[in-house]
Write a protein that holds these residues in place. Sequence first.
Motif, PDB file in Angstrom:
ATOM      1  N   GLN A 120       0.833  -1.201   0.000  1.00 33.69           N
ATOM      2  CA  GLN A 120       0.000   0.000   0.000  1.00 33.69           C
ATOM      3  C   GLN A 120       0.870   1.254   0.000  1.00 33.69           C
ATOM      4  O   GLN A 120       0.597   2.209  -0.726  1.00 33.69           O
ATOM      5  N   TRP A 121       1.931   1.243   0.771  1.00 35.53           N
ATOM      6  CA  TRP A 121       2.838   2.381   0.808  1.00 35.53           C
ATOM      7  C   TRP A 121       3.508   2.574  -0.551  1.00 35.53           C
ATOM      8  O   TRP A 121       3.637   3.701  -1.036  1.00 35.53           O
ATOM      9  N   TYR A 124       1.381   4.346  -3.082  1.00 33.69           N
ATOM     10  CA  TYR A 124       1.275   5.791  -2.902  1.00 33.69           C
ATOM     11  C   TYR A 124       2.563   6.529  -3.228  1.00 33.69           C
ATOM     12  O   TYR A 124       2.536   7.688  -3.624  1.00 33.69           O
ATOM     13  N   ASP A 131       2.526   2.681  -9.694  1.00 28.00           N
ATOM     14  CA  ASP A 131       1.519   2.971  -8.679  1.00 28.00           C
ATOM     15  C   ASP A 131       0.231   2.195  -8.953  1.00 28.00           C
ATOM     16  O   ASP A 131      -0.378   1.647  -8.046  1.00 28.00           O
ATOM     17  N   ALA A 135      -1.424  -0.786  -6.749  1.00 24.79           N
ATOM     18  CA  ALA A 135      -2.771  -0.461  -6.266  1.00 24.79           C
ATOM     19  C   ALA A 135      -3.761  -1.586  -6.541  1.00 24.79           C
ATOM     20  O   ALA A 135      -4.739  -1.742  -5.809  1.00 24.79           O
ATOM     21  N   ALA A 141      -7.128  -1.729   0.595  1.00 21.67           N
ATOM     22  CA  ALA A 141      -7.858  -0.698  -0.144  1.00 21.67           C
ATOM     23  C   ALA A 141      -9.171  -1.245  -0.686  1.00 21.67           C
ATOM     24  O   ALA A 141     -10.179  -0.536  -0.706  1.00 21.67           O
TER      25      ALA A 141
END
Length: 175
Positions: A120-121, A124, A131, A135, A141
């Motif tokens: 997740q980091w 971002y 990305d 994602a 998420a």
Amino acid sequence: NVFVFVVPLITMRTFAEEKKVGTYDLLVSYPIRPWELLLAKYLGAIGLVLGLLLLTGLFPAIVVWKGEPYVPQILSSYLGLALFLLCYVAVGIVGSLLTDKQIIAAFIGYGAFFLMILVQWLAYVLSAPWDRFFANYLLVAHLESFRNGLIFVGALACYVCITTMILMAGYWKLR
């Protein structure tokens, strides 16, 4: 969420205890197929975890009784959490299959969750196209969309596919 800490503690004993006590060889010599053994252990752990999840349904029931919440959002939140727990239990079962030490099996489960946080980091921090790549694998998420009352087919497919891939890896280890 308390399930992040409870699920590895529940699943750490599934195969690691069998190996530690010495009954693993007897277990795999039974006239059942490896996928049946894996599925039985998985369904047993899932039954316990989903039973605990059902116990938390008391709180929304009180809110529905005393107030006027948006019930479909509550139900979609529970669906998303159940799908996440299905995946997380699969990770714990396979982690227990990889070792004969229970504590290491629990740390594999915790490590998998923290790996999800790292992904997740990365989603971002990194620039395009990486990305979007990371994602798509954000289980946390996807869980957020369920909490918002949105059920996407892609999120359902993500949980089902990742859970299936993890269980297939466990099957290959068990064969």
